[in-house]
Design a protein around this motif. Sequence first.
Motif, PDB file in Angstrom:
ATOM      1  N   LEU A 118       1.349  -1.484  -0.062  1.00 34.06           N
ATOM      2  CA  LEU A 118      -0.146  -0.148  -0.481  1.00 34.06           C
ATOM      3  C   LEU A 118       0.761   1.196   0.171  1.00 34.06           C
ATOM      4  O   LEU A 118       0.549   2.207  -0.788  1.00 34.06           O
ATOM      5  CB  LEU A 118      -0.710  -0.342   0.775  1.00 34.06           C
ATOM      6  CG  LEU A 118      -1.951   1.012   1.402  1.00 34.06           C
ATOM      7  CD1 LEU A 118      -2.734   0.941  -0.168  1.00 34.06           C
ATOM      8  CD2 LEU A 118      -2.498   0.902   2.512  1.00 34.06           C
ATOM      9  N   GLU A 119       1.836   1.356   0.999  1.00 32.79           N
ATOM     10  CA  GLU A 119       2.669   2.866   1.131  1.00 32.79           C
ATOM     11  C   GLU A 119       3.282   2.905  -0.538  1.00 32.79           C
ATOM     12  O   GLU A 119       3.803   3.747  -0.733  1.00 32.79           O
ATOM     13  CB  GLU A 119       3.614   2.358   2.228  1.00 32.79           C
ATOM     14  CG  GLU A 119       2.907   2.463   3.371  1.00 32.79           C
ATOM     15  CD  GLU A 119       4.039   1.763   5.119  1.00 32.79           C
ATOM     16  OE1 GLU A 119       4.089   2.597   5.407  1.00 32.79           O
ATOM     17  OE2 GLU A 119       4.912   1.068   4.419  1.00 32.79           O
ATOM     18  N   ASN A 120       3.740   1.472  -1.247  1.00 34.74           N
ATOM     19  CA  ASN A 120       4.479   1.575  -2.487  1.00 34.74           C
ATOM     20  C   ASN A 120       3.594   2.355  -3.217  1.00 34.74           C
ATOM     21  O   ASN A 120       3.625   3.465  -4.061  1.00 34.74           O
ATOM     22  CB  ASN A 120       4.771   0.516  -2.991  1.00 34.74           C
ATOM     23  CG  ASN A 120       6.120   0.299  -2.591  1.00 34.74           C
ATOM     24  OD1 ASN A 120       6.769   0.790  -3.310  1.00 34.74           O
ATOM     25  ND2 ASN A 120       6.522  -0.901  -1.465  1.00 34.74           N
ATOM     26  N   VAL A 121       2.298   1.882  -3.625  1.00 33.73           N
ATOM     27  CA  VAL A 121       1.327   2.325  -4.227  1.00 33.73           C
ATOM     28  C   VAL A 121       0.574   3.446  -4.042  1.00 33.73           C
ATOM     29  O   VAL A 121       0.868   4.759  -5.129  1.00 33.73           O
ATOM     30  CB  VAL A 121      -0.317   1.058  -4.611  1.00 33.73           C
ATOM     31  CG1 VAL A 121      -1.135   2.057  -5.121  1.00 33.73           C
ATOM     32  CG2 VAL A 121       0.563   0.370  -4.659  1.00 33.73           C
ATOM     33  N   MET A 122       0.324   3.924  -2.974  1.00 33.85           N
ATOM     34  CA  MET A 122       0.499   5.464  -2.370  1.00 33.85           C
ATOM     35  C   MET A 122       1.989   6.680  -3.066  1.00 33.85           C
ATOM     36  O   MET A 122       1.529   7.703  -3.090  1.00 33.85           O
ATOM     37  CB  MET A 122       0.299   5.720  -0.353  1.00 33.85           C
ATOM     38  CG  MET A 122      -1.120   5.285  -0.699  1.00 33.85           C
ATOM     39  SD  MET A 122      -1.175   4.747   1.968  1.00 33.85           S
ATOM     40  CE  MET A 122      -0.654   6.154   2.179  1.00 33.85           C
ATOM     41  N   CYS A 137      -6.450   5.885   0.888  1.00 31.53           N
ATOM     42  CA  CYS A 137      -7.839   5.509   0.036  1.00 31.53           C
ATOM     43  C   CYS A 137      -8.454   4.790  -1.343  1.00 31.53           C
ATOM     44  O   CYS A 137      -8.556   3.516  -1.444  1.00 31.53           O
ATOM     45  CB  CYS A 137      -9.604   6.417  -0.009  1.00 31.53           C
ATOM     46  SG  CYS A 137     -10.712   6.111  -0.229  1.00 31.53           S
ATOM     47  N   ARG A 138      -7.589   5.875  -1.880  1.00 35.30           N
ATOM     48  CA  ARG A 138      -7.149   5.532  -3.174  1.00 35.30           C
ATOM     49  C   ARG A 138      -6.257   4.655  -4.242  1.00 35.30           C
ATOM     50  O   ARG A 138      -6.821   3.431  -4.532  1.00 35.30           O
ATOM     51  CB  ARG A 138      -7.022   6.791  -4.120  1.00 35.30           C
ATOM     52  CG  ARG A 138      -6.127   6.201  -5.526  1.00 35.30           C
ATOM     53  CD  ARG A 138      -6.939   6.554  -6.184  1.00 35.30           C
ATOM     54  NE  ARG A 138      -6.446   6.091  -8.386  1.00 35.30           N
ATOM     55  CZ  ARG A 138      -7.270   5.782  -9.258  1.00 35.30           C
ATOM     56  NH1 ARG A 138      -8.022   5.681  -8.885  1.00 35.30           N
ATOM     57  NH2 ARG A 138      -6.893   6.185 -10.314  1.00 35.30           N
ATOM     58  N   LEU A 142      -7.120   0.134  -5.289  1.00 35.36           N
ATOM     59  CA  LEU A 142      -6.535   0.222  -6.549  1.00 35.36           C
ATOM     60  C   LEU A 142      -6.511  -1.492  -6.421  1.00 35.36           C
ATOM     61  O   LEU A 142      -6.268  -2.381  -6.989  1.00 35.36           O
ATOM     62  CB  LEU A 142      -5.210   1.045  -6.922  1.00 35.36           C
ATOM     63  CG  LEU A 142      -5.940   2.132  -7.997  1.00 35.36           C
ATOM     64  CD1 LEU A 142      -4.603   3.359  -7.664  1.00 35.36           C
ATOM     65  CD2 LEU A 142      -5.998   2.016  -8.856  1.00 35.36           C
ATOM     66  N   LEU A 143      -5.368  -1.291  -4.845  1.00 32.96           N
ATOM     67  CA  LEU A 143      -5.118  -3.118  -5.003  1.00 32.96           C
ATOM     68  C   LEU A 143      -6.426  -4.237  -4.788  1.00 32.96           C
ATOM     69  O   LEU A 143      -5.867  -4.736  -5.066  1.00 32.96           O
ATOM     70  CB  LEU A 143      -4.437  -2.603  -3.600  1.00 32.96           C
ATOM     71  CG  LEU A 143      -3.047  -2.268  -3.322  1.00 32.96           C
ATOM     72  CD1 LEU A 143      -2.179  -2.368  -1.952  1.00 32.96           C
ATOM     73  CD2 LEU A 143      -2.245  -3.017  -4.051  1.00 32.96           C
ATOM     74  N   ASP A 144      -7.267  -3.509  -4.293  1.00 30.06           N
ATOM     75  CA  ASP A 144      -8.697  -4.387  -4.141  1.00 30.06           C
ATOM     76  C   ASP A 144      -8.930  -4.316  -5.883  1.00 30.06           C
ATOM     77  O   ASP A 144      -9.094  -5.477  -5.763  1.00 30.06           O
ATOM     78  CB  ASP A 144      -9.731  -3.667  -3.395  1.00 30.06           C
ATOM     79  CG  ASP A 144     -11.147  -4.357  -3.268  1.00 30.06           C
ATOM     80  OD1 ASP A 144     -10.941  -5.752  -3.775  1.00 30.06           O
ATOM     81  OD2 ASP A 144     -11.950  -3.390  -2.698  1.00 30.06           O
ATOM     82  N   GLN A 147      -7.572  -7.399  -7.154  1.00 26.79           N
ATOM     83  CA  GLN A 147      -7.223  -8.077  -6.246  1.00 26.79           C
ATOM     84  C   GLN A 147      -5.764  -8.379  -5.588  1.00 26.79           C
ATOM     85  O   GLN A 147      -5.575  -9.750  -5.409  1.00 26.79           O
ATOM     86  CB  GLN A 147      -7.158  -9.576  -6.999  1.00 26.79           C
ATOM     87  CG  GLN A 147      -8.484  -9.397  -8.031  1.00 26.79           C
ATOM     88  CD  GLN A 147      -8.639 -10.394  -9.332  1.00 26.79           C
ATOM     89  OE1 GLN A 147      -7.761 -11.691  -8.718  1.00 26.79           O
ATOM     90  NE2 GLN A 147      -9.885  -9.947 -10.296  1.00 26.79           N
ATOM     91  N   LEU A 148      -6.230  -7.682  -4.634  1.00 23.40           N
ATOM     92  CA  LEU A 148      -4.738  -7.573  -3.464  1.00 23.40           C
ATOM     93  C   LEU A 148      -5.353  -7.340  -2.289  1.00 23.40           C
ATOM     94  O   LEU A 148      -4.399  -6.577  -2.106  1.00 23.40           O
ATOM     95  CB  LEU A 148      -3.238  -6.942  -4.310  1.00 23.40           C
ATOM     96  CG  LEU A 148      -2.693  -7.407  -5.355  1.00 23.40           C
ATOM     97  CD1 LEU A 148      -1.897  -6.185  -6.449  1.00 23.40           C
ATOM     98  CD2 LEU A 148      -1.645  -9.002  -4.902  1.00 23.40           C
ATOM     99  N   LYS A 149      -6.456  -7.716  -1.931  1.00 21.96           N
ATOM    100  CA  LYS A 149      -7.057  -6.862  -1.028  1.00 21.96           C
ATOM    101  C   LYS A 149      -6.537  -7.404  -0.238  1.00 21.96           C
ATOM    102  O   LYS A 149      -6.152  -6.718   1.076  1.00 21.96           O
ATOM    103  CB  LYS A 149      -8.566  -7.016  -0.837  1.00 21.96           C
ATOM    104  CG  LYS A 149      -9.518  -5.990  -0.545  1.00 21.96           C
ATOM    105  CD  LYS A 149     -10.885  -6.659   0.616  1.00 21.96           C
ATOM    106  CE  LYS A 149     -11.015  -5.960   1.677  1.00 21.96           C
ATOM    107  NZ  LYS A 149     -12.576  -6.121   1.430  1.00 21.96           N
ATOM    108  N   ASP A 150      -5.790  -8.529   0.452  1.00 22.23           N
ATOM    109  CA  ASP A 150      -5.001  -9.034   1.738  1.00 22.23           C
ATOM    110  C   ASP A 150      -3.094  -9.370   1.613  1.00 22.23           C
ATOM    111  O   ASP A 150      -2.903  -9.991   1.918  1.00 22.23           O
ATOM    112  CB  ASP A 150      -5.567 -10.734   1.745  1.00 22.23           C
ATOM    113  CG  ASP A 150      -5.179 -11.298  -0.078  1.00 22.23           C
ATOM    114  OD1 ASP A 150      -5.033 -10.967  -0.746  1.00 22.23           O
ATOM    115  OD2 ASP A 150      -5.283 -12.478   0.117  1.00 22.23           O
ATOM    116  N   ARG A 151      -3.019  -8.213   0.827  1.00 25.11           N
ATOM    117  CA  ARG A 151      -1.635  -7.759   0.419  1.00 25.11           C
ATOM    118  C   ARG A 151      -1.100  -6.841   1.113  1.00 25.11           C
ATOM    119  O   ARG A 151      -0.389  -5.833   0.536  1.00 25.11           O
ATOM    120  CB  ARG A 151      -1.419  -8.448  -0.883  1.00 25.11           C
ATOM    121  CG  ARG A 151      -1.430  -9.787  -1.359  1.00 25.11           C
ATOM    122  CD  ARG A 151      -0.702 -10.806  -0.398  1.00 25.11           C
ATOM    123  NE  ARG A 151      -0.403 -11.855  -1.088  1.00 25.11           N
ATOM    124  CZ  ARG A 151      -0.864 -12.653  -0.243  1.00 25.11           C
ATOM    125  NH1 ARG A 151      -1.869 -12.451   0.665  1.00 25.11           N
ATOM    126  NH2 ARG A 151      -1.012 -14.294  -0.543  1.00 25.11           N
TER     127      ARG A 151
END
Length: 237
Positions: A118-122, A137-138, A142-144, A147-151
């Motif tokens: 998540l931090e990498n994506v942000m 939130c964004r 995106l990760l959800d 299909q990476l909701k649990d990561r």
Amino acid sequence: MLQSKIIITFALSMIEAHHIHKSFGSLEVLKGIDLTISRGEVVAIVGKSGAGKTTLLQILGSLEPPTFPQKGIGPQPQVIINGTDILKLGDKELSQFRNQHIGFVFQFHQLLPEFSALENVMMPALIAGIPNSKARCRGMELLDFLQLKDRFSHKPNELSGGEKQRVAVARALMNQPDVIFADEPSGSLDTHNKQELHQLFFDLRKEFNQTFVIVTHDEGLAKMSDRTIRMADGLII
């Protein structure tokens, strides 16, 4: 629910490049490239090693400048992205434009190992000055979607190769870019993850009308693309 950009299709192209040359000393890598890429188009750039594919991608993506002719000798190069000639921007303006309008996906994902998925994506959003809560939130959306909701909290060394590349794609999408440039994005993946990643590009085009320019040696991806640009010896053939 993940919100996509509202995109109105114009006759104008997303990318126009004119008179693109690149030399490293006496070695001329690009010998005069002209190309146009439409909004929402998925374009593959293919060719043998040394053809100039990655150099062209780096110039289109603002990571490398073209070689300019001496004043008054020959036409000046142009790289126009969504109406902006990025070669006319100063360093600070170019950095801001790159952050806000361009996304990148590399062969080896280039995730920061000390940060979570998540931090990498942000990261691109935080660099752009977007509030942490909005960026978070964004990023979660995106990760959800990918299909990476649990990561969310997993660091790169806790992710599979395919998961790392999907995180990299989410990061590229973070600031809703005009175009995503990808350099051999599936080159390090096994067959299953490669096919999933390739399909993801087309799902994102369908969902967001996202423009992709992809350098690849994978003929399967090239055949899936809307158009294949073939290069040899620094020229489009």
